[in-house]
Design an enzyme around this catalytic site. Structure first.
Site, mmCIF file in Angstrom:
data_model
loop_
_atom_site.group_PDB
_atom_site.id
_atom_site.type_symbol
_atom_site.label_atom_id
_atom_site.label_comp_id
_atom_site.label_asym_id
_atom_site.label_seq_id
_atom_site.Cartn_x
_atom_site.Cartn_y
_atom_site.Cartn_z
ATOM 1 N N LYS A 23 1.972 -2.742 -0.755
ATOM 2 C CA LYS A 23 1.537 -4.135 -0.698
ATOM 3 C C LYS A 23 1.436 -4.755 -2.100
ATOM 4 C CE LYS A 23 -0.942 -3.551 3.688
ATOM 5 N NZ LYS A 23 -2.244 -3.761 4.389
ATOM 6 N N HIS B 245 0.894 -0.367 3.977
ATOM 7 C CA HIS B 245 0.944 -0.542 5.437
ATOM 8 C C HIS B 245 1.546 0.714 6.039
ATOM 9 C CE1 HIS B 245 1.798 -2.364 9.360
ATOM 10 N NE2 HIS B 245 2.962 -1.743 9.291
ATOM 11 N N GLU C 169 9.033 -3.075 13.321
ATOM 12 C CA GLU C 169 8.783 -3.411 11.915
ATOM 13 C C GLU C 169 9.970 -3.006 11.031
ATOM 14 O OE1 GLU C 169 3.957 -2.952 12.553
ATOM 15 O OE2 GLU C 169 4.977 -1.515 11.245
ATOM 16 N N TYR D 199 2.813 -10.271 10.885
ATOM 17 C CA TYR D 199 1.449 -9.944 11.302
ATOM 18 C C TYR D 199 0.992 -10.779 12.503
ATOM 19 C CZ TYR D 199 0.581 -6.748 7.426
ATOM 20 O OH TYR D 199 0.617 -5.672 6.558
ATOM 21 N N ASN E 50 -5.372 -3.187 0.531
ATOM 22 C CA ASN E 50 -5.497 -1.740 0.723
ATOM 23 C C ASN E 50 -4.201 -0.966 0.474
ATOM 24 O OD1 ASN E 50 -4.221 -2.530 3.006
ATOM 25 N ND2 ASN E 50 -5.819 -1.887 4.435
#
Ligand code: IDP
Ligand code: MG
Length: 139
Positions: free
Chosen positions: A11, A117, A128, A51, A114
Site C-alpha cells: 500500500k 492487502h 482482485e 473496495y 497497514n
C-alpha cells in the site's frame, strides 16, 4: 480444495516509506512465487471500485483516499493454500493486534495504513487479480 493463488498490494504508505523491497523479500522467502506484478497507482475511481465491498463501512471514504494517495505494488502470488497462508503472513488488520513476524507487525503504521492487502477468499483472489492483470501478464 484451497486455491493456489492470492492477490496482494503493497500500500502507498509502505511504498513511500521504502519498505517494498523488504516486504517482497519476506513474501518470497516464505515460499510465495510471483505470478504477476506491477508498480502502479489507483485513481480515486479505481480505488473506489476495488473496495466497493466496503462502501457501507464508515471508513470507506478514508480508505479510498488513502489507496489513491500514491503508487503501490500489485501482485498475484502462488503457493499451496495461498489465501490462508498469506493472510497469516500479513497479520491482523490492526498492527497493534498483529503477531510478531507478520508483515503488518513489522511495517504497518496504523489500522488504516497497514502496509499490505491480502485477499480473503479464493473467489476474491481471482476477482482482485483480474482487476489488475490480463492473462498475458501472468507467468
Ligand atoms: P483486511 O485488510 O485485514 O482484510 P478489512 O476489514 O477488509 O481488513 O479492511 C480493508 C482495509 O480497510 C484495511 O486493510 C485497512 O486499510 C482499512 N480499514 C479497516 N478498518 C479500518 C478502520 O477502522 N479505520 C480506517 N481504515 C480501516
Ligand atoms: Mg479484507
Amino acid at each position: 480444495m484451497a486455491g493456489r493463488r492470492t492477490f496482494t498490494m503493497i500500500k502507498p504508505e509502505a511504498v513511500a516509506a521504502g519498505h517494498a523491497g523488504k516486504i517482497l523479500d519476506l513474501i518470497i522467502s516464505r515460499g510465495f512465487r510471483i505470478v504477476a506484478m506491477k508498480y502502479t497507482r489507483l485513481s480515486h475511481k479505481e480505488a473506489g471500485a476495488f473496495y466497493a465491498v466496503h462502501q457501507e463501512r464508515p471508513f470507506y471514504g478514508e480508505l479510498v483516499d488513502y489507496m489513491a494517495s500514491g503508487p503501490i505494488y500489485a501482485a498475484i502470488l502462488e503457493k499451496d493454500n495461498a489465501v490462508e497462508d498469506f493472510r497469516k503472513l500479513v497479520g491482523a488488520t490492526d498492527p497493534a493486534n498483529a503477531e510478531a513476524g507478520t508483515i503488518r507487525k513489522q511495517f504497518a503504521e496504523s489500522k488504516a495504513k497497514n502496509a499490505v492487502h491480502g485477499s480473503d477468499s479464493d473467489d476474491n483472489a481471482l476477482i482482485e487479480g483480474h482487476f489488475f492483470f490480463s492473462s498475458r501478464e501472468c507467468y
